[in-house]
Design a protein around this motif. Sequence first.
Motif, mmCIF file in Angstrom:
data_model
loop_
_atom_site.group_PDB
_atom_site.id
_atom_site.type_symbol
_atom_site.label_atom_id
_atom_site.label_comp_id
_atom_site.label_asym_id
_atom_site.label_seq_id
_atom_site.Cartn_x
_atom_site.Cartn_y
_atom_site.Cartn_z
ATOM 1 N N LEU A 156 18.045 20.437 54.343
ATOM 2 C CA LEU A 156 18.803 20.357 55.594
ATOM 3 C C LEU A 156 18.955 18.925 56.073
ATOM 4 O O LEU A 156 20.038 18.519 56.523
ATOM 5 C CB LEU A 156 18.114 21.200 56.669
ATOM 6 N N ASP A 157 17.886 18.151 55.983
ATOM 7 C CA ASP A 157 17.937 16.773 56.463
ATOM 8 C C ASP A 157 18.981 15.971 55.695
ATOM 9 O O ASP A 157 19.829 15.294 56.288
ATOM 10 C CB ASP A 157 16.558 16.122 56.320
ATOM 11 N N GLU A 158 18.945 16.077 54.375
ATOM 12 C CA GLU A 158 19.889 15.306 53.571
ATOM 13 C C GLU A 158 21.320 15.809 53.762
ATOM 14 O O GLU A 158 22.271 15.026 53.814
ATOM 15 C CB GLU A 158 19.489 15.362 52.097
ATOM 16 N N THR A 159 21.463 17.124 53.887
ATOM 17 C CA THR A 159 22.794 17.699 54.102
ATOM 18 C C THR A 159 23.408 17.195 55.401
ATOM 19 O O THR A 159 24.554 16.726 55.431
ATOM 20 C CB THR A 159 22.708 19.237 54.135
ATOM 21 N N LEU A 160 22.659 17.286 56.479
ATOM 22 C CA LEU A 160 23.202 16.897 57.782
ATOM 23 C C LEU A 160 23.473 15.400 57.855
ATOM 24 O O LEU A 160 24.477 14.967 58.434
ATOM 25 C CB LEU A 160 22.242 17.328 58.891
ATOM 26 N N ARG A 161 22.600 14.605 57.266
ATOM 27 C CA ARG A 161 22.827 13.156 57.311
ATOM 28 C C ARG A 161 24.016 12.767 56.429
ATOM 29 O O ARG A 161 24.727 11.807 56.730
ATOM 30 C CB ARG A 161 21.553 12.414 56.918
ATOM 31 N N ASN A 162 24.232 13.505 55.362
ATOM 32 C CA ASN A 162 25.422 13.269 54.543
ATOM 33 C C ASN A 162 26.695 13.595 55.308
ATOM 34 O O ASN A 162 27.716 12.925 55.132
ATOM 35 C CB ASN A 162 25.363 14.126 53.273
ATOM 36 N N MET A 163 26.638 14.622 56.138
ATOM 37 C CA MET A 163 27.836 15.039 56.869
ATOM 38 C C MET A 163 28.432 13.882 57.664
ATOM 39 O O MET A 163 29.655 13.733 57.748
ATOM 40 C CB MET A 163 27.502 16.204 57.807
ATOM 41 N N GLU A 164 27.581 13.054 58.221
ATOM 42 C CA GLU A 164 28.048 11.940 59.047
ATOM 43 C C GLU A 164 28.790 10.876 58.241
ATOM 44 O O GLU A 164 29.614 10.143 58.793
ATOM 45 C CB GLU A 164 26.860 11.270 59.738
ATOM 46 N N ARG B 221 14.209 26.277 61.215
ATOM 47 C CA ARG B 221 14.243 24.865 60.821
ATOM 48 C C ARG B 221 15.164 24.073 61.759
ATOM 49 O O ARG B 221 14.828 22.966 62.190
ATOM 50 C CB ARG B 221 14.744 24.721 59.379
ATOM 51 N N LEU B 222 16.325 24.631 62.072
ATOM 52 C CA LEU B 222 17.266 23.918 62.937
ATOM 53 C C LEU B 222 16.760 23.853 64.377
ATOM 54 O O LEU B 222 17.031 22.879 65.092
ATOM 55 C CB LEU B 222 18.641 24.579 62.874
ATOM 56 N N ALA B 223 16.011 24.867 64.805
ATOM 57 C CA ALA B 223 15.393 24.809 66.131
ATOM 58 C C ALA B 223 14.371 23.673 66.185
ATOM 59 O O ALA B 223 14.239 22.986 67.211
ATOM 60 C CB ALA B 223 14.729 26.142 66.461
ATOM 61 N N GLU B 224 13.658 23.464 65.084
ATOM 62 C CA GLU B 224 12.746 22.318 64.998
ATOM 63 C C GLU B 224 13.529 21.012 65.125
ATOM 64 O O GLU B 224 13.089 20.080 65.816
ATOM 65 C CB GLU B 224 12.010 22.328 63.656
#
Length: 262
Positions: free
Chosen positions: A229-237, A110-113
Amino acid sequence: MEIIENLSTYSSRISRWNGDERLAGYPFVENVNAPFTPVRRALPMLNLALVSTAGACIDGTEPFDVSSRGEARFDEIPIEVEAADLRYAASGYDPTAVKQDRNAQVPVDRLAEYEANSVIGKLNSVWWSTSSFIPNAQTVAEELAPKLSERLARYEVNAALIIPASRLCHQTAGLIARRIEADGIPTIVISVDKLMSERVRPPRTAYYEGDFGTVVGPADWPEFQRRVLDETLRNMETFDQPGIRKLAVDIESKVEAARGER
């Protein structure tokens, strides 16, 4: 910043624990404060590290010890290693899903995508795997986490995504996150155990009501995994202080269930 607050008290409590593998009477870490390092780069510019506590190792290498004492070490696994070449020393979670689809716990594909689509700048060339059963949190805080943090710094990662697999893994992941963050690298932990996250207090936590063993999402359901993953990473910012945020994927899943969808 202390990785385990009131360490002497914890040391006394863990010394009296009977070592029950089901964690009966286990003295979980309880922290009040958390370190915090702001994210200084946008996602498309990040070299992102992946840390998994699912007990993965390359087939043919020494598996993690998940006996009553556990093992506080980590393996570095190149992202080129195929899913079929991974083995899992699982404790506290059912490894069926991750064996079927590693992205349920170890979302390399998923992260490679995400890298290919410029959602993130880069997935680091190796990812890190720890044991799924490390009952002595002091060894995590004093031995495992500092060494792991040093390796991330050597690879010049800009942020770390940390994914636990079991209840005890949530403690391990939280302590690792605290050390990495204290060393100046932003982190975020995906959690399906809010109580454990509140106890250990990793700097950033993205929480939803999921299951141990499929923390990123059910096997062979890439759409769900991408949502998490999308929501997690965007929350990190967007965190400006330590805390826990509930993911909307929880609500979406309940709506789908009500409609009779997957």
